[in-house]
Design an enzyme around this catalytic site. Structure first.
Site, mmCIF file in Angstrom:
data_model
loop_
_atom_site.group_PDB
_atom_site.id
_atom_site.type_symbol
_atom_site.label_atom_id
_atom_site.label_comp_id
_atom_site.label_asym_id
_atom_site.label_seq_id
_atom_site.Cartn_x
_atom_site.Cartn_y
_atom_site.Cartn_z
ATOM 1 N N HIS A 228 5.495 28.375 4.936
ATOM 2 C CA HIS A 228 6.858 28.341 4.684
ATOM 3 C C HIS A 228 7.464 29.693 5.225
ATOM 4 O O HIS A 228 6.792 30.912 5.007
ATOM 5 C CB HIS A 228 7.158 28.092 3.114
ATOM 6 C CG HIS A 228 6.663 29.377 2.369
ATOM 7 N ND1 HIS A 228 7.488 30.247 1.829
ATOM 8 C CD2 HIS A 228 5.728 29.259 1.607
ATOM 9 C CE1 HIS A 228 6.711 30.928 0.832
ATOM 10 N NE2 HIS A 228 5.623 30.474 0.689
ATOM 11 N N ASP B 297 -1.374 29.956 2.295
ATOM 12 C CA ASP B 297 -0.290 30.582 1.469
ATOM 13 C C ASP B 297 -0.723 31.100 0.111
ATOM 14 O O ASP B 297 -0.312 31.273 -0.857
ATOM 15 C CB ASP B 297 0.435 29.412 0.884
ATOM 16 C CG ASP B 297 1.959 29.915 0.167
ATOM 17 O OD1 ASP B 297 2.171 31.109 0.426
ATOM 18 O OD2 ASP B 297 2.605 29.321 -0.339
ATOM 19 N N ASP C 254 4.456 36.570 1.594
ATOM 20 C CA ASP C 254 4.584 35.256 1.163
ATOM 21 C C ASP C 254 5.775 34.548 1.801
ATOM 22 O O ASP C 254 6.803 34.749 0.954
ATOM 23 C CB ASP C 254 4.402 35.377 -0.429
ATOM 24 C CG ASP C 254 4.525 33.943 -1.100
ATOM 25 O OD1 ASP C 254 4.410 32.881 -0.310
ATOM 26 O OD2 ASP C 254 4.848 33.842 -2.405
ATOM 27 N N GLU D 88 10.280 26.788 -0.007
ATOM 28 C CA GLU D 88 8.959 26.710 -0.964
ATOM 29 C C GLU D 88 9.320 27.391 -1.987
ATOM 30 O O GLU D 88 8.627 27.107 -3.095
ATOM 31 C CB GLU D 88 7.951 26.963 -0.190
ATOM 32 C CG GLU D 88 6.569 26.761 -0.733
ATOM 33 C CD GLU D 88 6.074 28.063 -1.872
ATOM 34 O OE1 GLU D 88 4.977 27.796 -2.593
ATOM 35 O OE2 GLU D 88 6.795 28.904 -1.830
ATOM 36 N N GLU D 89 9.830 28.681 -2.044
ATOM 37 C CA GLU D 89 10.042 29.636 -2.985
ATOM 38 C C GLU D 89 10.733 29.020 -4.205
ATOM 39 O O GLU D 89 10.872 29.714 -5.391
ATOM 40 C CB GLU D 89 10.331 30.995 -2.933
ATOM 41 C CG GLU D 89 9.402 31.824 -1.779
ATOM 42 C CD GLU D 89 8.113 32.010 -2.411
ATOM 43 O OE1 GLU D 89 8.037 31.713 -3.706
ATOM 44 O OE2 GLU D 89 7.213 32.837 -1.849
ATOM 45 N N HIS E 95 6.646 38.841 -4.289
ATOM 46 C CA HIS E 95 7.789 38.777 -4.940
ATOM 47 C C HIS E 95 8.333 40.153 -5.625
ATOM 48 O O HIS E 95 9.239 40.086 -6.364
ATOM 49 C CB HIS E 95 7.866 37.617 -5.984
ATOM 50 C CG HIS E 95 7.375 36.559 -5.599
ATOM 51 N ND1 HIS E 95 7.649 35.083 -6.349
ATOM 52 C CD2 HIS E 95 7.104 35.683 -4.301
ATOM 53 C CE1 HIS E 95 7.256 34.254 -5.753
ATOM 54 N NE2 HIS E 95 6.897 34.479 -4.587
ATOM 55 N N ASP F 188 10.694 30.852 4.123
ATOM 56 C CA ASP F 188 11.586 31.527 3.013
ATOM 57 C C ASP F 188 11.076 32.601 2.397
ATOM 58 O O ASP F 188 9.374 32.461 2.330
ATOM 59 C CB ASP F 188 12.258 30.682 2.188
ATOM 60 C CG ASP F 188 11.380 29.822 1.265
ATOM 61 O OD1 ASP F 188 10.161 29.426 1.597
ATOM 62 O OD2 ASP F 188 11.737 29.920 0.098
#
Length: 413
Positions: free
Chosen positions: A81, A201, A144, A178-179, A383, A83
């Site tokens: 992903h 991932d 990520d 996805e997040e 994150h 995003d």
């Protein structure tokens, strides 16, 4: 096989494009800026020689590396992903490259005295002597899952340039959002046309995951009654006190900070209230399906018990399932995990097979008919400002993708 500079330059080009998703948005992708990287990826996939490159109205990208053998072998896919998490800003990412990491503290930001220390993040020590890419302490990095995208694109490029490596048809897929839990929502599995896939991932080198939490969200609403406090005896009902009773009645040690491995939990992640009304938002997680259902029943029974104490409905609870453990869909086709494990071992990577304490696009995709175990992408501390990725781990992930493509030729479609 892959030069550090080549993979570093590609990764940096991705993470410096802001693609933060937005859970409050109702569009797909949830933010317009995700199109910036999505459109760039489409052009890059074409430039490295992939075919059938497409992007739909929701920014889902697909492409094909045709087979270079005549045998009828399975079509496999690799998915990531683009995003990044809304938990921490992804705007103006300024990656820092640490050559030959010395195993000591890394000063991310001198002005704000932000330090990435192995005393706080012990995994750092295993990368002594390697090249690390870190943040400057003011943003997340975006490994990520831009590390995963980097690895897939680089692996496909390598296979195009090395036709002596035999492989079947390979499909590539990149998704938005996805997040915020929507990465697979509009993924067209039939169009993708793979027998199975791998999401790139995961975190540290060697991770191989084919089970994840069963997940639900619970919204708990407590109703009170406001009366002037000077005349409140026998009349006022304080919803915040009832909320406190509800919170304290759930198992205190079954929370994220007290659980690990396959242990499930109740997690209160948001609360807002006053005397008349308090709202609690929980997530419920458990790898075991029966335990998962039992956790939901515990919350419902607790709400009913409190309502009985008050002789009326003061608590309402709305529980919605979010995703399920992909293990039940992957166990019948365990050879797809075996292939990934064999690929790692052949490259002297120790497979770290463990359950995901979270969700993954692979979970939803598996229940949509595309079994999709998860493989490491190399990053750590996702994150947040302490996120980093070793370049050597990204290179190893590329090698794993290539090896999986090779090994799959031993199987019949």
């Amino acid at each position: 096989m892959i030069s550090k500079k080549h993979i570093t330059d590609r990764f940096v080009s991705y993470v410096t494009i802001d693609t933060e998703s937005d859970p409050k948005s109702e569009t797909t992708p949830s933010t317009a800026k995700q199109w910036d990287l999505a459109n760039a990826l489409v052009e890059e996939l074409k430039s490295i020689g992939l075919e059938d490159v497409s992007i739909d109205e929701n920014a889902y990208i697909m492409a094909t590396l045709p087979a270079n053998i005549n045998e009828d072998v399975p079509t496999i896919g690799f998915i990531s992903h683009f995003d990044t998490s809304p938990d921490f800003t992804g705007a103006n990412v300024k990656p820092q490259i640490i050559e030959e990491y010395d195993g000591k503290d890394i000063l991310l930001n001198e002005k704000e005295s932000i330090i990435l220390s192995p005393d706080d993040f012990q995994d750092l020590r295993q990368y002594k002597g390697q090249t690390l890419i870190t943040t400057d302490g003011t943003t997340l990095l975006g490994a990520d899952d831009k590390a995963g995208i980097t690895e897939i694109v680089t692996a496909m490029e390598y296979l195009v340039q090395h036709p002596e490596i035999k492989h079947g048809k390979i499909r590539v897929g990149f998704t938005p959002d996805e997040e915020i839990g929507r990465g697979a929502h509009k993924f067209d599995v039939s169009k993708f046309g793979a027998d199975w896939a791998y999401t790139m991932d995961g975190s540290q080198i060697g991770e191989l995951e084919y089970e994840n939490f069963n997940a639900a969200g619970a919204n708990v609403v407590i109703k009170g009654k406001i009366v002037h406090p000077g005349y409140a005896k026998g009349k006022l009902v304080n919803s915040m006190y009832i909320a406190q009773d509800f919170i304290n009645s759930l198992p205190r040690m079954e929370t994220p900070e007290h659980t690990s491995d396959r242990e499930g939990f109740f997690h209160l992640h948001n609360m807002n209230g006053d005397v008349e009304k308090t709202e609690l938002q929980y997530i419920i997680r458990d790898h075991d399906r029966e335990h998962f259902e039992a956790r939901k029943e515990v919350m419902i029974k607790l709400a009913n018990d409190i309502n009985s104490q008050y002789g009326k409905e003061v608590i309402t609870i709305d529980i919605k399932d979010q995703y399920y453990n992909m293990r039940e869909k992957i166990e019948p086709v365990m050879h797809i995990v075996d292939i990934a494990e064999e690929a790692m071992k052949s490259l002297d990577i120790k497979p770290l097979i463990k359950p995901i304490r979270g969700g993954t696009d692979g979970s939803q995709l598996s229940f949509m008919g595309l079994p999709s175990p998860n493989i490491f992408a190399g990053g750590h501390n996702f994150h947040g400002r302490y996120e980093y990725v070793p370049v050597e781990s990204m290179i190893k992930a590329v090698e794993v993708i290539v090896k999986i493509a090779e090994l799959t030729t031993k199987y019949k479609a």
